[in-house]
Design an enzyme around this catalytic site. Structure first.
Site, short mmCIF file in Angstrom:
data_model
loop_
_atom_site.label_atom_id
_atom_site.label_comp_id
_atom_site.label_asym_id
_atom_site.label_seq_id
_atom_site.Cartn_x
_atom_site.Cartn_y
_atom_site.Cartn_z
N GLU A 21 5.69 -0.36 13.48
CA GLU A 21 6.71 0.45 14.03
C GLU A 21 5.97 1.72 14.24
O GLU A 21 5.75 2.25 13.14
CB GLU A 21 8.02 0.26 13.50
N GLY A 51 -1.15 2.55 13.22
CA GLY A 51 -0.55 1.05 13.73
C GLY A 51 -1.91 0.49 14.44
O GLY A 51 -2.13 -0.83 14.27
N GLU A 88 5.30 11.09 21.70
CA GLU A 88 5.93 11.62 20.73
C GLU A 88 5.60 12.90 19.93
O GLU A 88 4.38 13.08 19.58
CB GLU A 88 6.15 10.39 19.80
N LYS A 106 0.79 -1.18 0.11
CA LYS A 106 0.24 0.07 0.19
C LYS A 106 0.90 1.04 -0.09
O LYS A 106 1.41 1.44 0.84
CB LYS A 106 -1.01 0.07 1.36
N CYS A 143 12.32 7.71 13.58
CA CYS A 143 11.57 6.97 14.56
C CYS A 143 12.50 7.19 15.82
O CYS A 143 12.36 6.82 16.79
CB CYS A 143 11.71 5.58 13.88
#
Lengths: 526, 526
Positions: B263, B244, B391, B182, B300
Site C-alpha cells: 500500500e 513498495g 503524493e 521487519k 494514506c
C-alpha cells in the site's frame, strides 16, 4: 466462413503479412493463409475494448448471462465445420473435439448461471451505526467490479475449451471484462470460426462491439504488444513456461503492472502407496498408461512422474506399465513444434546415464507422431538433477524408485509447484497418506485419490491451478466457476445515497442476490 | 522491557551492529540502541517460520482464534508504557495512540471472530455424480489453505495498527501463516514491546515458536533479504512508493515469484459537486482542513487533491479553507526524514509557476513541525504536469479549478489509481454524480459521500486498496476482514476418503461452517 481475418470488434480486417498453419497429420499447408495482426490492430482492439468497458461493466446479470448463452448457441450452431476444421488443424480425433465442444459451450452456460446467481459480486453491507461510541460507523457497502479489458492467449492443446471462447474468455466476460484474444497460430481457422460466432453474439446482444476482438498472429511481438498495452488490465494464458514467464516479465515491467494468470508447466506426480501397490499394482498399470497416452499426452495434467517404494510390487507395476505402453498406438501431436520438443525431451531422458528406458509405444506411419515413453530411475538420481523434474509435454513419464515413504516425501518436497498430485491408496495406507498430505497440499492445486489426473471437471469446487511454476498465481484457478474471481476487484461505497448505489448493494436489491450484512450471510430472496 | 533485541521465534538476540531512533518532537536520540538484524537472522527466522508452517496451518479455528485474542490481551496488558513509548518515538498525541491501540486489539479480536465463523475457508463441495453421462463426476471438494510464511513490513504512520501486530500481521496469522516482521526503524521500542507480547502469546498458546519473529533494522538490505528468502510466500507492506516498487521488483525476480501487497501512495481526490458547493461550500472548508491536518496529514487517505468547477462558490470555499488552514496549529511529524520530504514537496508546489499558494498553517516551536499548506491551480496546468499529481505525504493539498464537470472527469481519468475518492453532493447533483461514478470506480478502492477520507473503518465491507500505484494489487484490501484472502490459496480434494479429508470439507463438518454444495450455499449448522 474462414478467410484469415482479424476481428477488431465488428470490423473485419485483412493484413498484408500472412501466415499459414499445417495439418500435423500430413504436414500439408492449410488454406487460407491468415492475417498477422500488427501493432495498429493491437492498439485499435485495446482502444475499442477500453471504450466498451464501462457499458459492459454496467450490464445487469440477466443481460450478461444471456450474452454468454448466445455465444454458446452460436458456437454450437457452427456445427460440423468447426469439428472438421479443428481436426485438420490439431490432429485431434473427432470424439475428443466433440467432447471439447461440449465442455466449451457447457462452461459458457455454467458461467451464465454463475452470473445470474450473483455470489461473484461478494456483496457485503456494514450498516451505519450512528450511535456507536467513541465514533459512529458510516454505512459501508462493498461489491466486486470488473478489472477492465483482459488479454486472452489461446492454448494449442484445447483448441476450443481453452482458446478463443474457452475458460479464460468465458470467465473474463462473465466478470464484465471486454476480451482481446491473441489467437493460437496452430489453429487459426478454428479460432476464426469461433471468433466470428462471438462477434455475432455481441451484435445480437446489442453490446458495444469492443467487448470482443480477435488477433491472429504467429509472432511473439504480437502477444508482447498486447500485454504491454496500457488499456489491458489482466492477462489469461495457457502455454509454455517460457511463454508465460515472458508475459509475466512484461506485465511486471509496465508503468502500471497487471496480474498475469499463466498456466504453464506441471509433471503431476502420481504416488503409489504400498498397500495399494501390493493389492492392485498390476491392475493400475494399464489405467496409468491410458491416462499417460490419452490425447498423445498433451494435457497439462498428464502424469509425468510416478513415485513408489522400491519393491517387487513396484517392479511388477513398472513391468506391466511397460508392457501396456509397448502396445499403445502412436498419435498425431498438435504441431510439428510440439512434436520436435517431445522428441528432444524423450531423447534427453533416454540418453541420461542415470535413467533406464522401460518401454516405448508402437511406432506408426506419418509425421508428428507421439510414441509413448516410460523411464525409471532412483530417487537419488532424480534429486541430483533438477532437469529430470522438467515437463516433457506429451506421453512421457518417469518412475522414481524411492527407498521408503520418507524418501517419497523428500522427492515431493523437492518438486516445484504442480497442478495435481494423484495418490493410489488403500485403507491400510491411511497413516502414510496422513503424513504426506500436508506436504502435497503445499505444492499442488488438486489432490486426487484412486483416479488419474487427466480430465478436469468444470465445476464449483475445481481448482486447476497451483503454486509457481504450475501457474503464475497460485491463488487462483483457470477452470471452474471460481475462475471468475481473477478478473474482479472490490470497491467500497461509503454513505452513498440509495439512488446512486450499484444495484447489487442497494437497499432495493433488484437482482435479489444473497449478501453479507454485518458479517452474517443473508439468503438470496429468490 | 525494551533492550533492542531481535526475536527469532522465542529466542532473543542482540547484534553488534546497532541503530537508534529519535524523539521527533525534540530531535533527541532515544535509548536503548537497537540491534540491526542481519542476513543470518533473516535466514533463521524464515527457517523457523517454514518449520512452523504446517503445524500452524493445521490449527483448528478455535485454537487460532484464541491465539489472536491472546495477542490482543497481551498488547492491552502492556498498558501505559506502550503508549508512552509510542508517543516518544512518533510524536503522535496520546489520544490518537490510545485510539490506535483500540483499533489494533479490536482488529485482532475481529479476525478471531472471522476465523471461527469460517467463511474464509470458502468450503465448496460438488458431490459425485456416478451416473452422469457421458462421464461420471468425481467427488470434488475445495477449501482455502494458507500460503505459507508471510513477511510484514511495519509502517511508520500507524506504529500499532499497521506495524508489528497490525492489520497485515493479524490477517496473515488469521489465515494460518507464520509471520516474520521487519520492524520500522522509527519506532523500534514500540515495535519490541508489541513483538514481545506476540511472542508471549505464541508460547502461551502452545504454538511452534516460529509462528512469529521480529527483525528490527534500518537498512534496505534487511527488507530485501527477507523478501528474497525462498521460504517467504507473500509480503505485506505499507509505506513509500519507492519502497513498495523495490519489493515488487525483488518478489517478481525470485526463482519463485510471490505476491506483494504494498500500500504505497494516494492523493485521495475530493470532488465538490456544484449544488453541494453552492449550498455549503464555506461550511465544508473547516471540515476539509480538519481532515487535511489531522495527524499532521500523515494518513494514506489524506485529501491531497480537491476538484471543483471554477466559480464564485469555489473561490469562497478556497478562501474559507485558506482561512481555516492559516489558523491551524503545527504538529510534530513522525520522523526527520518524513518532515524533510514534506518540506521538499511543499516547496516544489510553492515554487511551481502554475500553482498559487493559498495559505500556510501556523508556524510553531520545535523541530519536525508540519505546517499545513494549501495551493490552487487550473485543470490545464494540472494535466500538463504529472508531478502535480504525486503524493506529498503530510498536510498539503491542492485545489484544481475545472472549467466544467466534463473537465473534472478529464482530470479524474488522468489520475493514477487511488485509495479513495470523496464526493460532496446534494440531491441536485445526482445526475452529475451518475456520470462520474463509473470513472471514479475504475480508479479507486473506496468512494465516500459527504464525509472525509481519513478514518478507515475495520469491518467486513471496507476496502483499503485500489488500483496501482495506490497498491501493488488492486484485487485486495489491507484493512477489514477481507484482508485475510490475501494469504490464502485454494486446493481441491478429489475422491479423497472421509477420514483423510480436511475437517472443513469433510462430511462430518466438525467446525459446523457454512459451505457451498453443488453451487448452492448451505447455512452454518451452528
Amino acid at each position: 466462413m474462414i478467410d484469415g481475418a482479424i476481428l477488431i470488434g465488428a470490423e473485419l480486417r485483412q493484413a498484408e503479412t500472412r501466415f499459414t498453419s499445417v495439418d500435423p497429420a500430413t504436414g500439408e499447408t492449410l488454406k487460407p493463409n491468415v492475417s498477422s495482426a500488427g501493432p495498429a490492430d493491437v492498439a485499435d482492439a485495446c482502444a475499442l475494448a477500453a471504450a466498451a468497458a464501462p457499458a459492459y461493466a454496467a450490464t445487469d446479470p440477466e443481460t450478461r448471462a444471456a450474452f454468454l448463452e448466445r455465444i454458446a448457441d452460436a458456437i454450437a450452431a457452427i456445427g460440423d465445420p468447426l469439428i472438421a476444421r479443428a481436426m485438420q488443424e490439431t490432429g485431434l480425433p473427432r470424439a475428443r473435439l466433440e467432447g471439447e465442444r461440449g465442455r466449451t459451450v457447457g462452461q459458457l452456460r455454467l458461467f451464465a448461471q454463475v452470473v445470474r446467481q450473483g455470489d461473484w459480486l461478494d456483496a457485503t453491507i456494514d450498516p451505519a451505526l450512528p450511535d456507536r461510541q467513541p465514533l459512529p460507523r458510516p454505512d459501508l457497502r462493498r461489491l466486486n467490479l470488473p478489472v477492465g479489458p483482459v488479454a486472452v492467449f489461446g492454448a494449442s492443446n484445447f483448441p476450443l475449451a481453452f482458446s478463443v471462447a474457452g475458460g479464460d474468455t468465458a470467465s473474463a466476460l462473465a466478470a464484465g471484462c471486454p476480451v482481446v484474444v491473441k489467437g493460437h497460430p496452430a489453429h487459426p481457422g478454428t479460432g476464426e470460426l469461433v471468433a466470428r460466432a462471438v462477434r455475432d453474439a455481441v451484435a445480437a446482444a446489442g453490446l458495444p462491439a469492443g467487448v470482443f476482438s480477435y488477433l491472429p498472429g504467429e509472432t511473439n511481438a504480437l502477444g508482447e504488444a498486447l500485454v504491454a498495452d496500457p488499456r489491458i488490465k489482466a492477462v489469461g494464458f495457457t502455454g509454455s513456461r517460457g511463454g508465460g514467464l515472458a508475459l509475466m516479465r512484461i506485465a511486471a515491467g509496465r508503468e502500471e503492472p497487471i496480474p498475469v494468470y499463466a498456466e504453464m508447466s506441471s509433471i503431476n506426480p502420481v504416488i503409489l502407496f504400498p498397500a495399494a501397490l501390493a493389492a492392485r499394482g498390476e491392475a493400475l498399470a494399464p489405467a496409468f498408461v491410458q491416462s499417460l497416452t490419452m490425447g498423445a499426452g498433451q494435457f497439462c495434467t498428464n502424469p509425468g512422474l510416478v513415485l513408489g517404494v522400491a519393491s517387487p510390487e513396484l517392479d511388477r507395476f513398472v513391468e506391466a506399465a511397460g508392457k501396456a505402453l509397448s502396445e499403445s498406438q502412436p498419435a498425431t501431436m498438435l504441431s510439428p513444434g510440439i512434436h520436435a520438443s517431445f522428441e528432444k525431451g524423450v531423447d534427453a531422458l533416454a540418453g541420461h546415464n542415470a535413467v533406464t528406458q522401460v518401454a516405448r509405444g508402437q511406432v506408426g506411419e506419418g509425421v508428428n507422431q507421439a510414441v509413448g515413453a516410460l523411464f525409471v530411475t532412483d530417487a537419488s538420481a532424480f534429486l541430483a538433477d533438477r532437469a529430470l523434474g522438467h515437463e516433457v509435454f506429451g506421453s512421457s513419464s518417469i518412475v522414481i524408485r524411492c527407498r521408503d515413504l520418507a524418501e517419497i516425501g523428500t522427492v515431493i518436497a523437492s518438486l516445484e509447484g504442480q497442478l495435481t498430485a494423484t495418490i493410489q491408496i488403500d485403507d491400510a495406507d491411511a497413516d502414510a497418506v496422513r503424513g504426506l498430505l500436508p506436504i502435497l497440499a503445499e505444492r499442488v492445486g488438486r489432490i486426487l485419490a484412486n483416479g488419474w489426473p487427466t480430465g478436469v471437471e468444470v465445476s464449483h469446487a475445481m481448482v486447476h491451478g497451483g503454486p509457481f511454476p504450475a501457474t503464475s498465481d497460485g491463488r487462483t484457478t483457470s477452470v471452474g466457476t471460481a475462475a471468475i474471481y481473477r478478473f474482479l476487484r472490490p470497491v467500497c461505497f461509503q454513505n452513498i445515497p440509495e439512488g446512486l448505489l450499484p444495484e447489487a448493494i442497494s437497499d432495493a436489491n433488484p437482482w435479489s442476490i444473497a449478501r453479507r450484512v454485518d458479517g452474517k450471510r443473508e439468503a438470496s430472496t429468490r
